[in-house]
Design an enzyme around this catalytic site. Structure first.
Site: not given
Ligand code: NAP
Length: 289
Positions: A20-21, A70, A106, A131-132, A230
């Site tokens: 969406l950026s 990233k 962020d 923990n991502g 969001y």
């Molecule tokens: P990421 O690096 O892929 O991390 C996702 C995390 O969620 C990982 O720890 C993953 O576990 C866990 N996970 C995924 N599916 C799961 C499930 N079914 N059950 C349990 N744990 C699960 O992604 P990210 O960059 O951190 O982003 C995560 C979310 O934040 C996304 O929805 C993204 O849109 C949102 N976000 C929003 C903003 C904003 O500005 N509002 C900014 C950044 C991110 P594993 O490591 O074990 O796979």
């Protein structure tokens, strides 16, 4: 209007179609009447070094970075800000005289809506689901707030251990523990801030919640429930949390504020945050626009 003098900004990711950026940045650029354009670039991981060299050659002014670049981008930059070093990830890159400088907006984006709330953060225990990459920015933010403890919940013991260890060698001071999802019922009653950083509940999986519905009565009334998602607004997690007396915050404001902070860095001036916010609200209400 694109002219011969138009300066370029953009966002790199793979895939990038969902970003969406471009919507919010181009809305702000139009409001400011500037001769800039902000474009999405789908860059495969193996093409990242070539793409950055190309950005140098075409004079791109700056860019955002999203999944999966990233962390990988960091070795291609001349300078990395302390906050990005602390998080271990870069989401904003600026062109400087000395080359590309990376930072992370962020953390500031996440903190912006929390700062409007009156809290004794030093008494607050934060529970972070996932923990991502985003969880790393949230941990750094909780450290800045001075939270009493940060409890990170994940599903993979190995990843949790690596996550825990990464903070031991980082400049961020934080009282951090990592837990498995089965520990959640014990954690929720003492949590003042619960943050969902997993994609569970994101559209089109609107009927999913990272916390099982029967566990919501364990939430402290008045706790802050913060979902980084969001779309939808609100998620089932936030609906349930609000129903049980928590204060809900969704991820839109974080998205707006991290974008506004990046645009301010590129332009060297204040930017119309309300225009950025409204452009996203309108787009999300009618994504075919
Ligand atoms: P990421 O690096 O892929 O991390 C996702 C995390 O969620 C990982 O720890 C993953 O576990 C866990 N996970 C995924 N599916 C799961 C499930 N079914 N059950 C349990 N744990 C699960 O992604 P990210 O960059 O951190 O982003 C995560 C979310 O934040 C996304 O929805 C993204 O849109 C949102 N976000 C929003 C903003 C904003 O500005 N509002 C900014 C950044 C991110 P594993 O490591 O074990 O796979």
């Amino acid at each position: 209007m694109i002219t011969g003098k138009t300066k370029l900004l953009g966002v790199i990711g793979y895939p990038i179609e969902h970003s969406l950026s471009p919507v919010m940045h181009n809305a702000a650029i139009a409001e400011l009447g500037l001769d800039y354009a902000y474009l999405p670039f789908a860059i495969k991981p193996e093409d990242l070094p070539t793409a950055i060299a190309g950005f140098e050659a075409i004079g791109l002014q700056g860019f955002n970075v999203t999944i999966p670049h990233k962390q990988a981008i960091m070795s291609l930059l001349s300078e990395i800000s302390p906050v990005a070093q602390a998080v271990g990830a870069v989401n904003t890159v600026c062109r400087t005289e000395h080359g590309w400088q990376g930072t992370n907006t962020d953390v500031a984006g996440f903190l912006a809506p929390l700062k409007a709330l009156q809290r004794d953060w030093q008494q607050t225990i934060a529970v972070i689901l996932g923990n991502g990459g985003a969880a790393r920015a949230v941990v750094a933010a909780c450290s800045q707030l001075g939270c009493a403890a940060v409890q990170v919940v994940g599903r993979d013991r190995q990843k949790l251990q690596e996550f825990q260890q990464s903070w031991q060698t980082s400049p961020v001071t934080v009282n951090l523990q990592t837990m498995l999802w089965q520990d959640l019922p014990q954690l929720l009653p003492t949590a003042g801030l619960v943050v969902n950083t997993t994609p569970i509940g994101m559209h089109p999986h609107d009927s999913q919640s990272p916390i099982p519905l029967e566990m919501f009565p364990g939430l402290q009334p008045g706790a802050i429930a913060y979902d980084l998602i969001y779309n939808p607004r609100p998620t089932l997690f936030l609906q349930q949390a609000a129903h049980h007396g928590a204060i809900p915050l969704d991820g839109l404001e974080m998205l707006v504020q991290q974008g506004a902070a990046a645009l301010e860095l590129w332009l060297g001036r204040s930017v119309p945050v309300e225009v950025m916010r409204r452009s996203l609200q309108e787009y999300l209400a009618n994504p075919r626009l």
